[in-house]
Design an enzyme around this catalytic site. Structure first.
Site, PDB file in Angstrom:
ATOM      1  N   ASN A 129       0.875  -1.189   0.000  1.00  0.00           N
ATOM      2  CA  ASN A 129       0.000   0.000   0.000  1.00  0.00           C
ATOM      3  C   ASN A 129       0.906   1.231   0.000  1.00  0.00           C
ATOM      4  OD1 ASN A 129      -1.778   2.068   0.470  1.00  0.00           O
ATOM      5  ND2 ASN A 129      -2.400   1.389   2.518  1.00  0.00           N
ATOM      6  N   TRP A 130       0.996   1.849  -1.156  1.00  0.00           N
ATOM      7  CA  TRP A 130       1.936   2.968  -1.298  1.00  0.00           C
ATOM      8  C   TRP A 130       1.396   4.268  -0.707  1.00  0.00           C
ATOM      9  CZ3 TRP A 130       3.843   2.097  -7.079  1.00  0.00           C
ATOM     10  CH2 TRP A 130       4.524   0.865  -7.138  1.00  0.00           C
ATOM     11  N   LYS A 131       0.143   4.246  -0.265  1.00  0.00           N
ATOM     12  CA  LYS A 131      -0.482   5.445   0.336  1.00  0.00           C
ATOM     13  C   LYS A 131      -0.243   6.661  -0.571  1.00  0.00           C
ATOM     14  CE  LYS A 131      -0.265   3.237   4.790  1.00  0.00           C
ATOM     15  NZ  LYS A 131      -0.155   3.326   6.233  1.00  0.00           N
ATOM     16  N   HIS A 161      -9.646   1.241   5.006  1.00  0.00           N
ATOM     17  CA  HIS A 161      -8.351   1.417   5.683  1.00  0.00           C
ATOM     18  C   HIS A 161      -8.534   2.361   6.870  1.00  0.00           C
ATOM     19  CE1 HIS A 161      -4.213   2.553   6.452  1.00  0.00           C
ATOM     20  NE2 HIS A 161      -3.865   1.452   5.809  1.00  0.00           N
ATOM     21  N   GLU A 205      -6.877   4.745   7.920  1.00  0.00           N
ATOM     22  CA  GLU A 205      -6.669   6.176   7.624  1.00  0.00           C
ATOM     23  C   GLU A 205      -7.919   6.782   7.008  1.00  0.00           C
ATOM     24  OE1 GLU A 205      -2.998   5.559   5.504  1.00  0.00           O
ATOM     25  OE2 GLU A 205      -2.097   4.966   7.411  1.00  0.00           O
ATOM     26  N   GLU A 261      -5.304  -4.830  10.598  1.00  0.00           N
ATOM     27  CA  GLU A 261      -4.296  -3.786  10.805  1.00  0.00           C
ATOM     28  C   GLU A 261      -4.580  -3.065  12.111  1.00  0.00           C
ATOM     29  OE1 GLU A 261      -2.368  -2.552   6.855  1.00  0.00           O
ATOM     30  OE2 GLU A 261      -4.130  -1.320   7.064  1.00  0.00           O
ATOM     31  N   GLY A 287       2.419   2.488  10.886  1.00  0.00           N
ATOM     32  CA  GLY A 287       3.350   3.610  10.738  1.00  0.00           C
ATOM     33  C   GLY A 287       4.029   4.024  12.031  1.00  0.00           C
ATOM     34  N   SER A 297       3.422  -1.985  10.400  1.00  0.00           N
ATOM     35  CA  SER A 297       4.880  -2.049  10.579  1.00  0.00           C
ATOM     36  C   SER A 297       5.465  -3.422  10.258  1.00  0.00           C
ATOM     37  CB  SER A 297       5.271  -1.597  11.995  1.00  0.00           C
ATOM     38  OG  SER A 297       4.841  -0.258  12.215  1.00  0.00           O
ATOM     39  N   GLY A 310       2.921  -0.998   4.354  1.00  0.00           N
ATOM     40  CA  GLY A 310       2.975   0.425   4.044  1.00  0.00           C
ATOM     41  C   GLY A 310       4.412   0.828   3.758  1.00  0.00           C
ATOM     42  N   GLY A 311       5.049   1.431   4.761  1.00  0.00           N
ATOM     43  CA  GLY A 311       6.394   1.996   4.603  1.00  0.00           C
ATOM     44  C   GLY A 311       7.390   1.085   3.904  1.00  0.00           C
TER      45      GLY A 311
HETATM   46  P1  13P Z   1       3.014   0.523   7.751  1.00  0.00           P
HETATM   47  O1  13P Z   1       3.553  -0.763   7.181  1.00  0.00           O
HETATM   48  O2  13P Z   1       3.757   1.734   7.270  1.00  0.00           O
HETATM   49  O3  13P Z   1       2.882   0.459   9.238  1.00  0.00           O
HETATM   50  O4  13P Z   1       1.534   0.697   7.170  1.00  0.00           O
HETATM   51  C1  13P Z   1       0.646  -0.351   7.279  1.00  0.00           C
HETATM   52  C2  13P Z   1      -0.570  -0.033   6.503  1.00  0.00           C
HETATM   53  O5  13P Z   1      -1.338   0.840   6.867  1.00  0.00           O
HETATM   54  C3  13P Z   1      -0.796  -0.778   5.264  1.00  0.00           C
HETATM   55  O6  13P Z   1      -2.069  -0.540   4.757  1.00  0.00           O
END
Ligand code: 13P
Length: 262
Positions: free
Chosen positions: A9-11, A95, A97, A167, A173, A212, A233-234
């Site tokens: 997930n590149w956000k 998600h 967010e 999640e 994050g 994470s 994510g990251g």
């Molecule tokens: P991180 O891996 O950066 O914690 O993000 C997880 C996430 O929200 C994937 O959708």
């Protein structure tokens, strides 16, 4: 057998050149990973370019959001059929967010899930509790509510096309990760929740862990019986890190995966 799925997930990250470099890097390293599914989820504006770059590779494409409905006067929104038309396979729904920053409630998330199914996309329904909810012993209640509301709106059969991503909000994050045992406990609960309604769907649905996940902790999380992959994510923004997580999901790398054959 549940085929592992590793999704990036590149956000809200990436320029055209970064997207190109990232996809080329992943493509170069992904050749040996036929036993897992690999998915990238760029921003809307990078989807068409990503589709072209992915070309004939087995790496799949997904979007991070959609708006329910097929078309209409919804300025700034993108509909499921548009994503399908671009060649998307998957779409993230709910998600944390989006739930928190964009105030998406259970009804809207359920409508988005339904819209994804109707457009022929595979929804990845994201669920998870906040730190406060966990500390108050509300994890199971929250997860159950987030899933039940979608089952009520879309029906259990829709989950044959779906993936669930657990999640924990406190792990996204933050560098904090659920321990493999903490994650497994919730994953097993989710599977049992679905199994109570439909045994086959409970057995076959893929449940990803997100929060994470990185090269260093992926193997121990992916070794758990009910963790079928990761939503990253990251660590998905760097091809080498993402590929290390893909490697950790390979069945041969992980004897416990064999136990996941139902
Ligand atoms: P991180 O891996 O950066 O914690 O993000 C997880 C996430 O929200 C994937 O959708």
């Amino acid at each position: 057998m549940r085929k592992p799925l590793i999704a990036g997930n590149w956000k809200m990250h990436g320029s055209k050149s970064q997207v190109k470099a990232l996809i080329e890097g992943i493509k170069q390293g992904a050749d040996g990973f036929a036993e897992i599914d690999i998915l990238v989820l760029p921003t809307f504006v990078h989807l068409a370019e990503a589709k072209t770059l992915l070309d004939a590779s087995a790496i799949m494409l997904g979007a991070q959001n959609l708006y329910p409905g097929t078309q209409g006067a919804f300025t700034g929104e993108v509909a499921g059929p548009m994503l399908a038309d671009l060649g998307c396979d998957y779409v993230l729904i709910g998600h944390s967010e989006r739930r928190t920053l964009f105030h998406e409630d259970l009804a809207l998330i359920a409508a988005k899930f339904k819209a994804a199914i109707e457009a022929g996309l595979k929804p990845i329904l994201c669920v998870g509790e906040t730190r406060d909810q966990r500390e108050h012993g509300e994890t199971v209640r929250v997860i159950s509510e987030q899933i039940q509301s979608v089952i009520e709106a879309a029906g259990i059969e829709a989950f044959r096309q779906a993936v669930i991503a657990y999640e924990p909000v406190w792990a996204i994050g933050t560098g904090l990760t659920a321990t493999p045992e903490q994650a497994q406990e919730v994953h097993a609960y989710i599977r049992q929740l679905l199994s109570q309604i439909n045994v086959d769907i409970g057995k076959t649905i893929r449940i990803l862990y997100g929060g994470s996940m990185k090269a260093e902790n992926a193997s121990s999380l992916l070794a758990m019986a009910d963790i079928d992959g990761g939503l990253i994510g990251g660590a998905s923004l760097d091809a080498a890190s993402f590929l290390k997580i893909c490697a950790a999901a390979m069945p041969m790398d992980n004897s416990v995966q064999k136990a996941k054959v139902n």
